[in-house]
Design a protein around this motif. Structure first.
Motif, mmCIF file in Angstrom:
data_model
loop_
_atom_site.group_PDB
_atom_site.id
_atom_site.type_symbol
_atom_site.label_atom_id
_atom_site.label_comp_id
_atom_site.label_asym_id
_atom_site.label_seq_id
_atom_site.Cartn_x
_atom_site.Cartn_y
_atom_site.Cartn_z
ATOM 1 N N ARG A 1 21.523 -8.150 17.067
ATOM 2 C CA ARG A 1 20.075 -8.241 16.943
ATOM 3 C C ARG A 1 19.694 -9.432 16.065
ATOM 4 O O ARG A 1 20.420 -9.796 15.149
ATOM 5 N N LEU A 2 18.547 -9.995 16.368
ATOM 6 C CA LEU A 2 17.980 -11.083 15.580
ATOM 7 C C LEU A 2 16.871 -10.504 14.711
ATOM 8 O O LEU A 2 15.950 -9.847 15.223
ATOM 9 N N LEU A 3 16.963 -10.724 13.424
ATOM 10 C CA LEU A 3 16.033 -10.116 12.475
ATOM 11 C C LEU A 3 15.323 -11.216 11.702
ATOM 12 O O LEU A 3 15.944 -12.192 11.262
ATOM 13 N N ILE A 4 14.014 -11.062 11.525
ATOM 14 C CA ILE A 4 13.241 -11.917 10.633
ATOM 15 C C ILE A 4 12.478 -11.006 9.681
ATOM 16 O O ILE A 4 11.867 -10.027 10.087
ATOM 17 N N ALA A 5 12.561 -11.312 8.391
ATOM 18 C CA ALA A 5 12.022 -10.395 7.386
ATOM 19 C C ALA A 5 11.424 -11.175 6.229
ATOM 20 O O ALA A 5 11.809 -12.315 5.944
ATOM 21 N N ALA A 6 10.466 -10.543 5.573
ATOM 22 C CA ALA A 6 9.865 -11.057 4.348
ATOM 23 C C ALA A 6 9.750 -9.913 3.358
ATOM 24 O O ALA A 6 9.818 -8.733 3.730
ATOM 25 N N ALA A 7 9.577 -10.246 2.097
ATOM 26 C CA ALA A 7 9.560 -9.203 1.064
ATOM 27 C C ALA A 7 8.380 -8.259 1.222
ATOM 28 O O ALA A 7 8.488 -7.068 0.903
ATOM 29 N N ASP A 8 7.248 -8.749 1.729
ATOM 30 C CA ASP A 8 6.031 -7.934 1.789
ATOM 31 C C ASP A 8 5.654 -7.534 3.203
ATOM 32 O O ASP A 8 4.524 -7.101 3.442
ATOM 33 N N GLN A 9 6.586 -7.652 4.152
ATOM 34 C CA GLN A 9 6.282 -7.316 5.534
ATOM 35 C C GLN A 9 7.439 -6.536 6.143
ATOM 36 O O GLN A 9 8.599 -6.755 5.780
ATOM 37 N N PRO B 1 24.005 -8.929 7.535
ATOM 38 C CA PRO B 1 24.049 -10.117 8.404
ATOM 39 C C PRO B 1 25.428 -10.758 8.434
ATOM 40 O O PRO B 1 26.142 -10.799 7.434
ATOM 41 N N HIS B 2 25.805 -11.246 9.606
ATOM 42 C CA HIS B 2 26.978 -12.117 9.655
ATOM 43 C C HIS B 2 26.556 -13.576 9.790
ATOM 44 O O HIS B 2 27.390 -14.474 9.675
ATOM 45 N N ASP B 3 25.241 -13.835 10.003
ATOM 46 C CA ASP B 3 24.668 -15.178 9.934
ATOM 47 C C ASP B 3 23.309 -15.049 9.253
ATOM 48 O O ASP B 3 22.498 -14.176 9.620
ATOM 49 N N LEU B 4 23.045 -15.919 8.271
ATOM 50 C CA LEU B 4 21.812 -15.841 7.491
ATOM 51 C C LEU B 4 21.238 -17.241 7.340
ATOM 52 O O LEU B 4 21.959 -18.187 7.015
ATOM 53 N N PHE B 5 19.910 -17.362 7.562
ATOM 54 C CA PHE B 5 19.227 -18.649 7.453
ATOM 55 C C PHE B 5 17.908 -18.448 6.715
ATOM 56 O O PHE B 5 17.262 -17.398 6.831
ATOM 57 N N GLY B 6 17.499 -19.471 5.979
ATOM 58 C CA GLY B 6 16.175 -19.454 5.385
ATOM 59 C C GLY B 6 15.165 -20.005 6.368
ATOM 60 O O GLY B 6 15.449 -20.917 7.142
ATOM 61 N N SER B 7 13.948 -19.435 6.341
ATOM 62 C CA SER B 7 12.882 -19.870 7.223
ATOM 63 C C SER B 7 11.687 -20.302 6.378
ATOM 64 O O SER B 7 11.739 -20.298 5.148
ATOM 65 N N SER B 8 10.611 -20.675 7.041
ATOM 66 C CA SER B 8 9.411 -21.072 6.320
ATOM 67 C C SER B 8 8.643 -19.841 5.841
ATOM 68 O O SER B 8 8.907 -18.708 6.270
ATOM 69 N N ASP B 9 7.700 -20.059 4.944
ATOM 70 C CA ASP B 9 6.839 -18.990 4.428
ATOM 71 C C ASP B 9 7.639 -17.858 3.785
ATOM 72 O O ASP B 9 7.284 -16.682 3.906
ATOM 73 N N GLN B 10 8.741 -18.223 3.123
ATOM 74 C CA GLN B 10 9.561 -17.267 2.365
ATOM 75 C C GLN B 10 10.022 -16.099 3.233
ATOM 76 O O GLN B 10 9.954 -14.940 2.834
ATOM 77 N N ARG B 11 10.530 -16.434 4.407
ATOM 78 C CA ARG B 11 11.118 -15.439 5.306
ATOM 79 C C ARG B 11 12.567 -15.803 5.565
ATOM 80 O O ARG B 11 12.938 -16.976 5.493
ATOM 81 N N LEU B 12 13.355 -14.791 5.838
ATOM 82 C CA LEU B 12 14.748 -15.025 6.205
ATOM 83 C C LEU B 12 14.961 -14.649 7.660
ATOM 84 O O LEU B 12 14.261 -13.797 8.216
ATOM 85 N N VAL B 13 15.918 -15.319 8.264
ATOM 86 C CA VAL B 13 16.325 -15.048 9.646
ATOM 87 C C VAL B 13 17.802 -14.685 9.612
ATOM 88 O O VAL B 13 18.600 -15.373 8.966
ATOM 89 N N ALA B 14 18.146 -13.592 10.276
ATOM 90 C CA ALA B 14 19.535 -13.126 10.235
ATOM 91 C C ALA B 14 19.951 -12.610 11.599
ATOM 92 O O ALA B 14 19.135 -12.094 12.370
ATOM 93 N N VAL B 15 21.228 -12.784 11.887
ATOM 94 C CA VAL B 15 21.847 -12.130 13.047
ATOM 95 C C VAL B 15 22.677 -10.986 12.493
ATOM 96 O O VAL B 15 23.591 -11.196 11.691
ATOM 97 N N ILE B 16 22.323 -9.772 12.896
ATOM 98 C CA ILE B 16 23.030 -8.594 12.409
ATOM 99 C C ILE B 16 23.837 -8.000 13.549
ATOM 100 O O ILE B 16 23.432 -8.061 14.719
ATOM 101 N N PRO B 17 24.998 -7.429 13.250
ATOM 102 C CA PRO B 17 25.880 -6.941 14.322
ATOM 103 C C PRO B 17 25.305 -5.713 15.000
ATOM 104 O O PRO B 17 24.325 -5.100 14.551
#
Length: 424
Positions: free
Chosen positions: A139-147, A112-128
């Motif tokens: 691309r805009l990515l949202i991810a969690a450890a178990d998904q 990621p070149h931009d990283l943000f924390g989201s609710s429910d223990q998910r991260l939001v990132a902009v990846i090149p």
């Protein structure tokens, strides 16, 4: 409170606002040379910092213990629920939540070149874009450890901002601002602007987006729900960066051609003054109770942004890093109307620390849920435990330096409130 971290390493130091009175002996532990501050989670009492060796450390403000969370980090962010996310150079993710560290089983698909924390223990990132395909947009990515991660194509652009809860991402383009819901619950939208956006900042509630434009003298203001531009805010010239206080009362803007900061009173949408200062990642900034801290030469200065009245200073403090927070040491007399280390004049004048109280209840769970709802709206809400057998769990905002600040916040709530002073 203001926490001072020695850039060259050493013990952290605590200061009480607005006079910047040092409270010796409250903080313990020692840190190595620090490069930047990631964030402070007041609930867990963890302060997260990155070292010059790209190590991510957690300082327990209660015990002074220092632990290594991750190494070789490339990006890190603190989420609204206190979850820490760290991405290393190999795209591996480590999260820390409720004092539990977890290494995610799969790396991210991009760094990621931009990283943000989201609710429910998910991260939001902009990846090149994919290095193998230079024509592919980011691309805009949202991810969690178990998904498995969800990835969406987005338009190429400049500055990126996200709401406190990570439910909306704004990206500046050549002709306006693109808005994306990371979970895909709403279609992307675009707000056209007459001038090219240069910097973006969300209000704490996420309702407004403030836009600094490259040539225009002032800020554009966008309503995120109506997806349209509102009345702007006039400034002396173009701005290059924006920064808001935690309650959304004050906005600081960095001029494009000057080492200074313009001060904007957001409720009245007016530029009210400016200060000569360098603009860095930590300062200038406005604390939760409305005190402006900035560097002046080799010193750090505290002042009231409404009157530009200086309230305190720290000699030779400019070389260090500073963190502003409403965190109070647990079980300390600092939580009361005065402390053993400061007179009433050193705390907040004769009034003592004040809170905007919105509710009191004997039900701790209900009070906690109400405080969380207010926090999701971008307010500095907390629950104060009972002070006696007949007292309840108070849901409050603050603390504030004086009654005028507390009442100004209360009037903006749109609901009943009263001013609470501990010990009174």
């Amino acid at each position: 409170m203001a926490i001072r971290l020695a850039a060259q390493g050493g013990a952290p130091r605590l200061y009480r606002l607005p006079r910047l009175v040092e409270l010796p002996g409250v903080l313990r532990g020692r840190l190595p040379p620090i490069e930047r501050v990631i964030g402070l989670d007041a609930e867990s009492e963890f302060l997260f910092v990155a070292t010059a060796k790209q190590e991510l450390l957690a300082l327990d403000l209660g015990s002074g213990r220092v632990d290594t969370v991750a190494k070789e980090i490339a990006q890190a962010a603190l989420g609204p629920d206190g979850t820490l996310y760290a991405v290393d150079a190999k795209r591996r993710v480590v999260s820390l939540s409720r004092r539990t560290r977890f290494t995610w089983p799969q790396p991210l698909i991009g760094l990621p070149h931009d990283l943000f924390g989201s609710s429910d223990q998910r991260l939001v990132a902009v990846i090149p874009q994919d290095p193998k395909d230079p024509h592919e947009p980011p691309r805009l990515l949202i991810a969690a450890a178990d998904q498995p991660p969800a990835v969406r194509q987005i338009a190429a652009g400049g500055d990126v901002a996200a709401t406190r809860w990570g439910d909306l991402v704004a990206i500046a383009s050549d002709s306006g601002v693109a808005l994306y819901d990371p979970l895909g619950r709403r279609d992307p939208s675009f707000v056209s602007l007459a001038d090219r956006p240069r910097a973006l900042a969300f209000s704490p509630s996420g309702h407004r987006i403030y836009v600094a434009r490259r040539a225009a003298l002032g800020l554009a203001v966008i309503d995120r729900y109506e997806r349209r531009e509102l009345d702007g805010i006039a400034l002396p010239g173009p701005a290059a960066a924006l920064r808001l206080d935690p309650l959304g009362r004050w906005l600081l803007a960095r001029p494009a051609l000057d080492d200074s900061a313009w001060i904007v009173d957001l409720p009245i949408k007016r530029h009210t003054g400016g200060i000569a200062t360098i603009w860095q990642a930590d300062l200038p900034a406005v604390s939760p109770d409305g005190v402006l801290l900035y560097r002046r030469g080799g010193d750090v200065i505290a002042l009231r942004p409404d009157s530009l009245t200086e309230t305190g200073h720290v000699d030779k403090g400019a070389a260090d890093l500073w963190v502003l927070s409403s965190w109070l040491p647990r079980g300390s007399a600092l939580a009361g109307p005065a402390s053993a280390d400061a007179s009433a004049a050193d705390t907040v004048g004769a009034e003592g620390p004040l809170y905007v109280q919105v509710s009191t209840s004997q039900n701790a769970d209900w009070s906690g849920r109400l405080a969380q709802d207010l926090a999701r709206a971008g307010l500095a809400a907390r629950v104060l435990p009972p002070q006696g057998p007949d007292d309840g769990y108070r849901v409050v905002l603050g603390p504030y330096a004086n009654r005028a600040q507390a009442e100004a916040t209360g009037r903006k709530l749109g609901r009943p409130f009263w001013i609470y002073q501990p010990g009174q």
